[in-house]
Design an enzyme around this catalytic site. Sequence first.
Site, PDB file in Angstrom:
ATOM      1  N   GLU A 118       0.690   3.143  -7.703  1.00  0.00           N
ATOM      2  CA  GLU A 118       1.583   4.314  -7.644  1.00  0.00           C
ATOM      3  C   GLU A 118       2.675   4.195  -6.606  1.00  0.00           C
ATOM      4  OE1 GLU A 118      -1.469   4.673  -8.514  1.00  0.00           O
ATOM      5  OE2 GLU A 118      -1.353   5.959 -10.271  1.00  0.00           O
ATOM      6  N   HIS A 131      -9.732  14.968  -9.257  1.00  0.00           N
ATOM      7  CA  HIS A 131      -8.794  14.935 -10.376  1.00  0.00           C
ATOM      8  C   HIS A 131      -8.341  16.318 -10.808  1.00  0.00           C
ATOM      9  CE1 HIS A 131     -10.475  10.920 -10.564  1.00  0.00           C
ATOM     10  NE2 HIS A 131      -9.498  10.570 -11.365  1.00  0.00           N
TER      11      HIS A 131
END
Lengths: 442, 385
Positions: free
Chosen positions: A172, A241
Site C-alpha cells: 500500500e 477490517h
Amino acid sequence: MYCSSWQFWSSLHKGSSGRCPWLLFPFFTLWLFAPPPSQLSRCDWLCVMTRSDRVVNCSCDWLKSLDLSRVTAFSPAEDRFNMAASLRCFLRTGKNAVSALQRREFHRSLPAAVQVTVRDALNQAMDEELERDERVFLLGEEVAQYDGAYKVSRGLWKKYGDKRIIDTPITEMGFTGIAVGAAMAGLRPICEFMTFNFSMQAIDQVINSAAKTYYMSAGLQSVPIVFRGPNGASAGVAAQHSQCFAAWYGHCPGLKVVSPWNAEDAKGLLKSAIRDDNPVVFLENELMYGVPFEMSEESQSKDFTIPIGKAKVERQGTHVTMVTHSRYVSHCLDAAAVLAKEGIECEVINLRTIRPLDVDCIETSVMKTNHLVTVEGGWPQFGVGAEICARVMEGPAFNYLDAPATRVTGVDIPMPYAKILEDNSLPQIKDIIFSVKKTLNV
Amino acid sequence: MELFNLNIGCSCGSRVVVSRSFADFTPQATFDIKKCDVHRLEEGPPVKATLTRDQGLQYYRIMQTVRRMELKADQLYKQKIIRGFCHLYDGQEACAAGIEAAINPSDHLITAYRAHGYTYTRGVAIKEILAELTGRKGGVAKGKGGSMHMYAPHFYGGNGIVGAQVPLGAGIALACQYQGNNQVCVTLYGDGAANQGQLFEAFNMAALWKLPCIFICENNKYGMGTSVERASASTDYYKRGDFIPGLRVDGMDVLCVREATQFAADHCRSGKGPIVMELQTYRYHGHSMSDPGVSYRTREEIQEVRSKSDPISLLKDRMLSNNMAAVEEFKEIDIAIRKEVEEAAQYATSDPEPPLEELCNHIFKNDPPLEVRGTHPWATLKSVS
C-alpha cells in the site's frame, strides 16, 4: 369529494408548523404510507385523479396545471400496477406524495428509470471517466485480472488493458506513493484500497504527499487523485477490517472526503471526484455494493455529476432532523417510515460529502425542525456526529434547538466477530427510533 | 546551456586584466575518472570523461553558487532570520551539478529535505530560494513551504518525510512511461532513508513495470547522527536494489557523477527499467542547523575531506593544471557569485512577509472560494484557489 380531501390534506402540509396537526396524520399516513400490493384500491384514486377523462371536470387548480398529454397509454390495470410500484418506491424515500404528484414525478419515473446496483453505478462512473479522459487510470490490488476484489472494476481491464488498469503487489505505501507521484506528474489516478483499513499503511502518502502539497507549494503543484474503496463495517470481518475512516480523513485540510449512499450518489460523486483537480477520499460501503436503486434518466447520462460539498434532503420532515451518511441513510429512512406511523415526521439528510461539510443544509433543517439526531457507523469520540454538533452550536441553528443534539454512533469498541456482538456494535433501526423519541421527549 | 561570458568581470565594476587571451586556453580535455563498482551490470560508465572549457566553468559556477548560497543560509540562520529546519548541502555540490549536467530540463527530479542545491539546479533563482527560507512572499512557495517544500517545473521538492519521495519518484516515472515521452525521473534519497520499507516497495514495482526511474542514494556516511555502520546491515547501498542493477560512484567528482548519470539515463531510456546509483559524498555541516555535526564525527575527518576531496577544488585544480582557465577567471567568478548571493540575501531579508489574506489560500485547486474555520467561531477566513 376527492378534490376536497386533497385540498384539506395539502393545505395541512403547507401550513404545518409541526405541532398539533400531526395528531391528525395517523389517519392520512396510515392510509397513504402502507405499501402492500393488496392496497391497490388506495392507489386507484390517485391514478384516477390523473386520468384525463375524470379530471377535466374537476375544479382544483393544481389538477388543471398537470400536463395530461404526457400520460403514457398503458392499459388501465398495468398503469395502476406500475403506479403502485412507483408509489412504493417513492414512499420508501419518504417523498411528499402530494408535491411529487404535482411535479409529475410519477409519470416521469415510469418509462426511463432503471434499477442499478451501487457496484454497477461505480463501474459505470469509472468506465465513463476512463473513456472521457486518457489521463485517468486505475491501480490497486486485484483491480485488473480479478475484476476487482468486490467486482467493482469488472470488465474494465478487458476493455482498457494493462496500461490503464494496473494490478499492484500488496504494498500500500508503495503503490499509494506511486499513484500520488503520477498525479503530480500530470496523470489522474484512481487509487483503490481493498478496504480503507489498509489505507492506514499508506496514510502518510495520502495526507503528507497528497493533501498538503497544493498548500505547501502555494499553488505550484496540484495532486488530482481519487482514493477509493470500501470503508466501515462489513459482515463478520472483525476488528482490523471494520474501521470507519470518515472522521480521520475528514479531519485534514487539503482533502475532500465523500461518502455516497445510493447508486446515483455513487455514480455522480465518483465522476465529480475523478474530474476534481484535488485529492478526494471516496468512502464506499461494501454492504451497499449489491443493493439496487432506481436511477433516473438524467443520472444515466455520461455527463451526470453530483457536486461535492452539497448534502441532499432524502426525506422532508418537520419534527426532527436526522443527519447521516453512507449505509445509515437506509437505516434512517426505515426508521423514519416507522416513526411516521406514530406521527413523527423525520427529515433525513444524506450528507454525501464529509469534507467540506454542508453546514447550511443542516442548519436550515434544524431551524425548521428544532431537533437534531446524527447517525453514523463510526466511533463516537471525535467523530462526524461530534463535528456536526459543534458546528450547529457555533451557528445560528443553536437558538432553534429545543433539545440537545443526539449522536447515534457505533459502539466505542473494536469490532467483535460473533454475529450477536457485531449486530450490537453498530446502530440499529431500533436505536435510531429510540434516540429520536428521546430527543423529542415522547 | 549557458556559455561562459568573459565580460562577467567587467559587469561587476572592477577592472580586470586578463593577461592571457582566450586562444591560450585548452578548449577541451579528457580526464581519468574513478571506475564505478557495478552490481548486475556487464560494464559500468566510461572511465574517461571529456570536459570542455565552457562546461568546466559552468559546473564551477553552479557548484560555487550552491556553496555560497548554503553558507549564506548558515549565516542567516545564526542571525535567526531563518528559522525552523535548515539542512545544508555544502560538500555535496558535485552531486547536484553532475546530475543536472547529464539530464535534460524536461526530465524530472525529486529529492528529500536537503534540497536547496537541487532547487537551484532545477532553475529556481537564488533570491527566491533565500526568500523562501526567510519566509517572505517573494519566496518560491510564497513563504508557505519553507526549506523543505520548494517546487519548480519538473522538480517535485523538497519532501519532509524520510523515504516518502521514493515511491513518488517511481510514480513520476510511471507517468513518463504512460505518456511515452522518453523522459526519466531522478529520485534521490539518503543513506538513512535507504532502510525505509517503502523504498523496497517502490523498487519492486519499478522493476516489475520497468519504470524509467534512476534511484540515487546520496551516501554522506551519516543519517543524522548515526553512521552507516550503525544503521545498515549492508552498507553497499548500490546493491540494495537487489534485482535492480546498481553503480557506486565517487560523488565528490562532478565528472564521475555526470558520466554515471548519463549511463543510468541511457539505461532507463532504452527501456531496461530502473537503476540504482550510490553517490559517495560528504556533508560539511551537521544534519541540520541545530546539529553542530561534531558529536558523532571528528573535526579531523571533516578537515581531511575538505582538504583532499572538496568537489569545487577538485574541478578547479583539474582545469588549472590542464590550462583550461586562469586563476583570475575563477576569482572573478567567485566575486560575481558572492555579489549575487549577497543581493539575494538582501532581497530575502527586506522582502515583506506574506499578507495575512494569503493564510488560507491554495487549499484546493480550481474551486470556488471557500470559508475556512479560524481559531474561533467569529473568525471569518476565506480560501481562494
